[in-house]
Every structure is written in structure tokens, then in C-alpha cells.
Enzyme design. Structure first.
Site, mmCIF file in Angstrom:
data_model
loop_
_atom_site.group_PDB
_atom_site.id
_atom_site.type_symbol
_atom_site.label_atom_id
_atom_site.label_comp_id
_atom_site.label_asym_id
_atom_site.label_seq_id
_atom_site.Cartn_x
_atom_site.Cartn_y
_atom_site.Cartn_z
ATOM 1 N N LEU A 54 -32.305 20.892 6.987
ATOM 2 C CA LEU A 54 -32.159 19.448 7.138
ATOM 3 C C LEU A 54 -30.704 19.010 7.248
ATOM 4 O O LEU A 54 -30.428 17.875 7.639
ATOM 5 C CB LEU A 54 -32.814 18.714 5.956
ATOM 6 C CG LEU A 54 -34.334 18.839 5.842
ATOM 7 C CD1 LEU A 54 -34.809 18.171 4.556
ATOM 8 C CD2 LEU A 54 -35.031 18.246 7.051
ATOM 9 N N GLY A 110 -28.214 19.386 9.283
ATOM 10 C CA GLY A 110 -27.714 18.809 10.525
ATOM 11 C C GLY A 110 -28.819 18.299 11.430
ATOM 12 O O GLY A 110 -28.603 18.052 12.605
ATOM 13 N N HIS A 111 -30.022 18.125 10.902
ATOM 14 C CA HIS A 111 -31.185 17.765 11.730
ATOM 15 C C HIS A 111 -31.908 16.590 11.108
ATOM 16 O O HIS A 111 -32.952 16.776 10.486
ATOM 17 C CB HIS A 111 -32.119 18.961 11.839
ATOM 18 C CG HIS A 111 -33.086 18.867 12.969
ATOM 19 N ND1 HIS A 111 -34.341 18.312 12.842
ATOM 20 C CD2 HIS A 111 -32.986 19.263 14.254
ATOM 21 C CE1 HIS A 111 -34.981 18.399 13.997
ATOM 22 N NE2 HIS A 111 -34.181 18.970 14.866
ATOM 23 N N PHE A 112 -31.545 15.467 11.191
ATOM 24 C CA PHE A 112 -30.382 14.840 11.794
ATOM 25 C C PHE A 112 -29.668 14.060 10.695
ATOM 26 O O PHE A 112 -30.359 13.445 9.873
ATOM 27 C CB PHE A 112 -30.798 13.895 12.918
ATOM 28 C CG PHE A 112 -31.545 14.582 14.034
ATOM 29 C CD1 PHE A 112 -30.861 15.353 14.957
ATOM 30 C CD2 PHE A 112 -32.920 14.462 14.142
ATOM 31 C CE1 PHE A 112 -31.543 15.972 16.001
ATOM 32 C CE2 PHE A 112 -33.604 15.089 15.177
ATOM 33 C CZ PHE A 112 -32.924 15.858 16.105
ATOM 34 N N ILE A 148 -35.264 15.211 9.597
ATOM 35 C CA ILE A 148 -36.627 15.617 9.941
ATOM 36 C C ILE A 148 -36.662 17.128 10.053
ATOM 37 O O ILE A 148 -35.691 17.761 10.455
ATOM 38 C CB ILE A 148 -37.140 14.978 11.248
ATOM 39 C CG1 ILE A 148 -36.066 14.844 12.297
ATOM 40 C CG2 ILE A 148 -37.860 13.722 11.040
ATOM 41 C CD1 ILE A 148 -36.556 14.263 13.592
#
Length: 139
Positions: free
Chosen positions: A43, A45-47, A52
Site C-alpha cells: 500500500l 505507493g499504491h496510491f 488500494i
């Protein structure tokens, strides 16, 4: 099966052991779950600001759940992904969600196993996919 029991049938370890638990409920069906707490590595770097769970991680969770179906066959073998087909992402999985997984063995041809998987949150379909893997004997 809890995480320690899962380690006996799949080679994944922290941080790639992604499911909290899994159970074989029939000869060809398994269920599993993962509660997303928000501090998982995928999680980061997403986002940023809108975390998510990545689709590829959801597929890996389904694959790990499916390994329970053939646990007795994988005592001397390791399951390896060979294909992912018809992956469909319908809803996002976010921190605070409990991702529930159901996998069904649809056929087996020699060392190849074919699975239909689906993942839900609160009964709502988030992802579905067909995938296969091969059981390769350990050296």
C-alpha cells in the site's frame, strides 16, 4: 490453516505470505481471508493518500488460498503460477476491509491444476480470475 500451517504447504514467507487464514471446505474448494490493516508494504505507493490493494496482490491472495485444495499433493512439490486469465476487477479493496476469497478446482491434468477464484468484501465481488499452476517436485 493459520499462517504457520500455510508455511508447510507453500514456500511464501513474510512479507509474501499474504493471507491470514485458509480452509479446505470440500474436495475441490477452499476459502481464505485477509484483513487489510493499512500498514502493508504493497500500500506504500499504491496510491499515496488513497491506498488500494493492487490487483496483482489480490490475484496472489487467491492463488495462496487455492494451494490449500492440493495441500496433501504439495507435500513434496511446490506450486508455481503458470497462467492468469480473465482477471476482472470490479471493486477496490481498501484498508479496513476484510477480503474474503473462494477458490474452486475446475480440473487437473497431470501436474497442472486449474482454478476459478473470486474475492469479495462484505459480499460484494471485487475480483475474479481463472488461473493455473504446476506442481513441481522439490529438489
Amino acid at each position: 490453516m493459520n499462517k504457520e500451517e500455510l508455511k508447510a504447504i507453500i514456500p511464501h514467507r513474510n512479507s509474501m505470505l499474504l493471507i491470514d487464514e485458509a480452509t479446505k471446505i470440500s474436495e475441490d474448494t477452499s476459502v481464505g481471508k485477509k484483513t487489510i490493516v493499512g500498514d502493508e508494504w504493497f500500500l506504500d505507493g499504491h496510491f499515496p493518500g488513497n491506498p488500494i490493494v493492487p490487483g496483482v496482490i489480490l490475484c496472489e491472495m487467491m492463488a495462496q488460498t487455492s494451494a490449500v485444495i492440493i495441500a496433501e499433493k504439495s507435500a513434496v512439490s511446490t506450486p508455481y503460477f503458470t497462467s492468469i486469465e480473465k482477471a476482472r476487477f470490479k471493486e477496490m479493496v481498501r484498508p479496513g476491509d476484510t477480503f474474503e476469497i473462494e477458490c474452486k478446482l475446475t480440473r487437473n491434468r497431470g501436474m497442472f491444476y486449474f482454478i476459478e477464484g473470486k474475492g469479495t468484501v462484505n459480499g460484494k465481488l471485487c475480483v475474479s480470475a481463472n488461473f493455473s499452476f504446476a506442481l513441481i517436485e522439490r529438489e
